[in-house]
Design a protein around this motif. Structure first.
Motif, PDB file in Angstrom:
ATOM      1  N   ASN A  12       0.963  -0.905   0.326  1.00 44.79           N
ATOM      2  CA  ASN A  12       0.280  -0.094  -0.016  1.00 44.79           C
ATOM      3  C   ASN A  12       0.986   1.542   0.556  1.00 44.79           C
ATOM      4  O   ASN A  12       0.244   2.861  -0.697  1.00 44.79           O
ATOM      5  CB  ASN A  12      -0.807   0.335   1.523  1.00 44.79           C
ATOM      6  CG  ASN A  12      -1.776  -1.037   1.030  1.00 44.79           C
ATOM      7  OD1 ASN A  12      -2.351  -1.277   0.287  1.00 44.79           O
ATOM      8  ND2 ASN A  12      -3.083  -1.306   2.102  1.00 44.79           N
ATOM      9  N   GLU A  56      -9.107  -0.102   7.033  1.00 46.59           N
ATOM     10  CA  GLU A  56      -8.647   1.159   6.776  1.00 46.59           C
ATOM     11  C   GLU A  56      -7.380   1.199   7.963  1.00 46.59           C
ATOM     12  O   GLU A  56      -6.355   1.723   8.159  1.00 46.59           O
ATOM     13  CB  GLU A  56     -10.190   1.688   7.146  1.00 46.59           C
ATOM     14  CG  GLU A  56     -10.510   1.533   8.840  1.00 46.59           C
ATOM     15  CD  GLU A  56     -11.584   0.357   8.894  1.00 46.59           C
ATOM     16  OE1 GLU A  56     -12.300   0.169   9.570  1.00 46.59           O
ATOM     17  OE2 GLU A  56     -11.397  -0.083   7.620  1.00 46.59           O
ATOM     18  N   ARG A  93      -5.292  -0.477  -3.537  1.00 49.30           N
ATOM     19  CA  ARG A  93      -5.064  -1.027  -1.857  1.00 49.30           C
ATOM     20  C   ARG A  93      -5.787  -2.395  -1.634  1.00 49.30           C
ATOM     21  O   ARG A  93      -7.054  -2.505  -1.831  1.00 49.30           O
ATOM     22  CB  ARG A  93      -5.940   0.242  -1.963  1.00 49.30           C
ATOM     23  CG  ARG A  93      -5.256   0.651   0.576  1.00 49.30           C
ATOM     24  CD  ARG A  93      -5.959   1.651   0.823  1.00 49.30           C
ATOM     25  NE  ARG A  93      -5.372   2.061   2.341  1.00 49.30           N
ATOM     26  CZ  ARG A  93      -5.704   0.802   3.147  1.00 49.30           C
ATOM     27  NH1 ARG A  93      -6.599  -0.631   3.142  1.00 49.30           N
ATOM     28  NH2 ARG A  93      -4.753   0.494   4.396  1.00 49.30           N
ATOM     29  N   GLN A 148     -10.357   8.459  -2.716  1.00 49.23           N
ATOM     30  CA  GLN A 148     -10.427   8.072  -1.799  1.00 49.23           C
ATOM     31  C   GLN A 148     -11.201   8.918  -1.044  1.00 49.23           C
ATOM     32  O   GLN A 148     -11.327  10.288  -1.739  1.00 49.23           O
ATOM     33  CB  GLN A 148      -8.837   7.743  -0.805  1.00 49.23           C
ATOM     34  CG  GLN A 148      -8.119   6.725  -1.638  1.00 49.23           C
ATOM     35  CD  GLN A 148      -7.069   6.772  -0.545  1.00 49.23           C
ATOM     36  OE1 GLN A 148      -5.810   7.822  -0.237  1.00 49.23           O
ATOM     37  NE2 GLN A 148      -6.187   5.508  -0.487  1.00 49.23           N
ATOM     38  N   MET A 191      -5.191   5.062   3.403  1.00 47.21           N
ATOM     39  CA  MET A 191      -6.563   4.469   2.693  1.00 47.21           C
ATOM     40  C   MET A 191      -7.347   6.121   2.207  1.00 47.21           C
ATOM     41  O   MET A 191      -8.545   6.275   1.838  1.00 47.21           O
ATOM     42  CB  MET A 191      -7.507   4.409   4.253  1.00 47.21           C
ATOM     43  CG  MET A 191      -8.889   3.618   3.809  1.00 47.21           C
ATOM     44  SD  MET A 191      -9.248   2.193   2.987  1.00 47.21           S
ATOM     45  CE  MET A 191     -10.665   1.953   3.314  1.00 47.21           C
ATOM     46  N   PHE A 192      -6.875   7.396   2.944  1.00 48.44           N
ATOM     47  CA  PHE A 192      -7.616   8.742   2.919  1.00 48.44           C
ATOM     48  C   PHE A 192      -6.445   9.154   1.929  1.00 48.44           C
ATOM     49  O   PHE A 192      -5.462   9.117   2.053  1.00 48.44           O
ATOM     50  CB  PHE A 192      -8.066   9.178   4.087  1.00 48.44           C
ATOM     51  CG  PHE A 192      -8.883   7.912   4.926  1.00 48.44           C
ATOM     52  CD1 PHE A 192     -10.216   8.761   4.392  1.00 48.44           C
ATOM     53  CD2 PHE A 192      -8.823   6.914   6.051  1.00 48.44           C
ATOM     54  CE1 PHE A 192     -11.300   7.461   5.355  1.00 48.44           C
ATOM     55  CE2 PHE A 192      -9.842   6.391   6.376  1.00 48.44           C
ATOM     56  CZ  PHE A 192     -11.400   6.500   6.364  1.00 48.44           C
ATOM     57  N   LEU A 208      -3.175   3.962  -5.689  1.00 50.92           N
ATOM     58  CA  LEU A 208      -4.581   3.646  -5.180  1.00 50.92           C
ATOM     59  C   LEU A 208      -5.260   5.150  -5.891  1.00 50.92           C
ATOM     60  O   LEU A 208      -5.331   5.993  -6.442  1.00 50.92           O
ATOM     61  CB  LEU A 208      -4.022   4.604  -4.025  1.00 50.92           C
ATOM     62  CG  LEU A 208      -2.821   3.721  -3.013  1.00 50.92           C
ATOM     63  CD1 LEU A 208      -2.478   4.468  -1.384  1.00 50.92           C
ATOM     64  CD2 LEU A 208      -3.166   2.312  -2.658  1.00 50.92           C
ATOM     65  N   PRO A 209      -6.260   4.282  -5.310  1.00 50.73           N
ATOM     66  CA  PRO A 209      -7.096   3.345  -4.582  1.00 50.73           C
ATOM     67  C   PRO A 209      -6.913   1.866  -5.143  1.00 50.73           C
ATOM     68  O   PRO A 209      -7.606   0.563  -4.721  1.00 50.73           O
ATOM     69  CB  PRO A 209      -8.615   3.429  -4.088  1.00 50.73           C
ATOM     70  CG  PRO A 209      -8.991   4.184  -5.217  1.00 50.73           C
ATOM     71  CD  PRO A 209      -7.548   5.179  -5.917  1.00 50.73           C
TER      72      PRO A 209
END
Length: 621
Positions: free
Chosen positions: A35, A52, A48, A107, A101-102, A44-45
């Protein structure tokens, strides 16, 4: 402090040789480490993988590696830390934000899901990894990455920033420890902000209520730990750290009250915590069903962390007692002896034999009757890894008067006694397999100091021997003050008699049952030890006869109940049964159950309260 042999040395060995390397291998296989690479390359995403919070598992593993190197130099492992840290550093944003993740195109925006996003939680574990690195005498790229991430958190959530909190406490722990390691008090201030904001409904309402996040009641006003067990324990551990570093006696007293109530009403005999599967949470008072015990391994680790901080804060040996109980019966129960498979949850009653988990597949089940090599949510293996790697630190502490030994293992302890000089002790013991702990002085200053030894609450008829003179000691703490000389030997004897333990009558789910404990170990009955692999639920323990400890193990006497006939399971009088002749049955230390294949198991055995000559049990009309 160095563990040199025995029970915990074996666990540390399998941790270093197996758990740490296979955890890294799994993280590569399932894509969690990738990741960070995908973040750098702009993939990404789409690429991924993982939940989270998967970033945090890499950080916990780095912490474990750092503690491992602190106790045993390993250039290859050090190179691994640096290589993994480099991949993480490359993914960090210019302002210090770090998360896979964000925040990127495609994302969700940063901090848009504070209830479930775990962004701050992940940073907390990054900070703890960096602290482990710093306490190992190294300040490298990992530490710099953590510093930039911590600065970003303080800028974003400080006095003039977002007035919110993370759904999963952990950032608070990381910030306080990072403040200690760096000397920068702004991190301590930010930890206080997070702690004081919690309990005021900052997070959204969910089906289990805000108590799940500990966001229902301010931490100073709470009376017992509640909600998600790991969240509650991490938060409380951070509160103790904050209370000590800011001399906040009110906050410390609040956590002590909550710990006392939780241990009295919401803790299993193993030290496990959490009786709800759906939300991994504490139940109500005395809601402690054996067959539905969740007792997540991570909650066991978090409980040790909380009790350790309370021990440091107060010196009260009851906290060391709980550490011992939880280490032996929860944390040690998770990994297989070879350190290559794990329990996520720790039931106290396995009703049906579980199928073996494939050795090369990720398990989707948190609850299993056999250990699994990896999980979709693999927070527990890395928590075990960092705990075993840092276990040396739990053995002993120093104070203004001397040195206290809290946990017993074959070990060498080196310390500076304040204002007096260097002390070196060697501890000889096979505890918990044997009764005696010998503390031999190898180096000591020429002035008097106090050696404190913990006498566990279960240890009746304990004795201490000095200069050939033995005297009884009571559970708690025994102190020996003198000018020690090289070669002095202090022997503590803790008789490990097997004992029946009975539950409080308010624990409805296990009324009419009994368990066996020997020293700090809880024991379990496994079907593999019953004739023909009989189901453990058919065994009735004769509690009028004491359990027996022999060279071959621990044995209890009881009876096998006949098979039940199918039909309506209720009637107008208590159930009656005709048992077979008494038999002697071997028990297994709970931490070692499920090492001999599928089977049934129970810690709380049904008790045969009466036994008449004709073989009838009490309750028959």
């Amino acid at each position: 402090m160095t563990i040199t042999g025995g029970f915990w040395a074996d666990r540390q060995s399998s941790n270093g040789q197996s758990t740490i390397p296979i955890s890294l291998d799994w993280m590569e296989r399932v894509g969690w480490l990738h990741n960070f690479d995908a973040a750098v390359s702009g993939r990404l995403p789409q690429e991924r993988r993982g939940r989270e919070f998967s970033d945090s598992e890499i950080y916990k593993l780095l912490e474990a590696m750092s503690w491992q190197i602190a106790s045993r130099a390993d250039p290859a492992l050090d190179s691994t830390i640096r290589a993994v840290s480099g991949r993480i550093a490359a993914a960090q944003e210019d302002d210090g934000y770090l998360n896979t993740m964000f925040g990127r195109s495609g994302q969700a925006p940063r901090y848009s899901d504070l209830e479930w996003g775990h962004e701050l939680y992940n940073v907390g574990h990054l900070l703890q990894a960096a602290v482990a690195r710093m306490r190992s005498g190294v300040e490298d790229e990992l530490v710099e990455v953590a510093r930039r991430a911590a600065d970003h958190v303080c800028e974003t959530f400080g006095d003039e920033g977002m007035r919110s909190i993370c759904g999963h406490p952990e950032i608070e722990l990381g910030l306080v420890e990072f403040a200690r390691a760096t000397g920068d008090q702004k991190y301590l201030h930010q930890a206080r902000l997070f702690l004081e904001r919690r309990g005021h409904g900052s997070l959204g309402e969910i089906e289990w209520g805000r108590s799940y996040f500990q966001d229902d009641v301010p931490i100073r006003e709470a009376t017992v730990l509640r909600g998600h067990a790991v969240r509650a324990l991490y938060l409380s551990a951070a509160a103790v750290d904050l209370a000590i570093d800011t001399a906040d006696t009110e906050l410390l007293a609040a956590i002590e009250r909550q710990w006392t109530a939780t241990v009295a009403r919401r803790t299993y005999i193993t030290g496990g915590m959490g009786s709800h599967h759906q939300d991994e949470a504490f139940g109500e008072d005395y809601e402690l069903p054996a067959d539905r015990a969740y007792c997540e391994t991570c909650a066991g680790v978090a409980s040790v962390m909380l009790s350790w901080r309370l021990l440091l804060a107060t010196g009260n040996p009851r906290y060391a007692d709980m550490i011992e109980r939880t280490l032996f019966n929860v944390v040690a129960a998770s990994p297989a002896p070879d350190g290559r498979s794990f329990f996520y949850s720790n039931t106290l009653h396995q009703r049906t034999p579980a199928p073996a988990e494939p050795s090369d597949e990720v398990s989707l089940r948190a609850s299993s009757g056999l250990r699994a090599p990896w999980f979709e949510v693999s927070c527990c293996p890395t928590n075990v890894a960092r705990t075993f790697a840092s276990l040396n630190a739990y053995l002993a502490t120093t104070s203004s008067s001397g040195l206290d030994i809290h946990q017993y293992s074959e070990s060498v302890i080196r310390a500076t006694v304040e204002g007096r000089g260097e002390v070196r002790l060697r501890v000889h013991t096979a505890y918990p397999a044997e009764d005696t702990i010998d503390v031999v002085v190898e180096e000591s200053p020429d002035t008097a100091w106090e050696l404190g030894l913990r006498v566990p609450a279960w240890a009746q008829d304990a004795t201490i021997e000095i200069d050939g003179v033995s005297e009884p000691v009571s559970p708690g703490r025994v102190g020996v003050t003198r000018t020690f000389a090289r070669g002095n030997r202090i022997r503590l004897t803790l008789p490990r008699r097997a004992r029946w333990t009975f539950p409080n009558a308010r624990i409805d789910a296990i009324r009419g049952t009994a368990a066996v404990e020997v020293g700090p170990l809880v024991y379990a009955l496994e079907s593999v030890d019953l004739p023909g692999g009989t189901h453990v639920d058919r065994f009735l323990a004769d509690t009028s006869r004491d359990p027996v400890v022999t060279a071959g193990g621990v044995f209890v006497t009881g009876y096998l109940e006949g098979e039940y006939a199918d039909g309506w399971p209720y009637g107008d009088h208590p159930h009656a049964s005709t048992p077979d002749e008494p038999i002697s049955v071997a028990l297994t230390p709970y931490h070692a159950w499920a090492n001999r294949g599928p089977g049934t198991m129970r810690v709380w055995m049904r008790a045969a309260l009466e036994h008449a000559g004709a073989g009838r049990l009490g309750g028959e009309k």
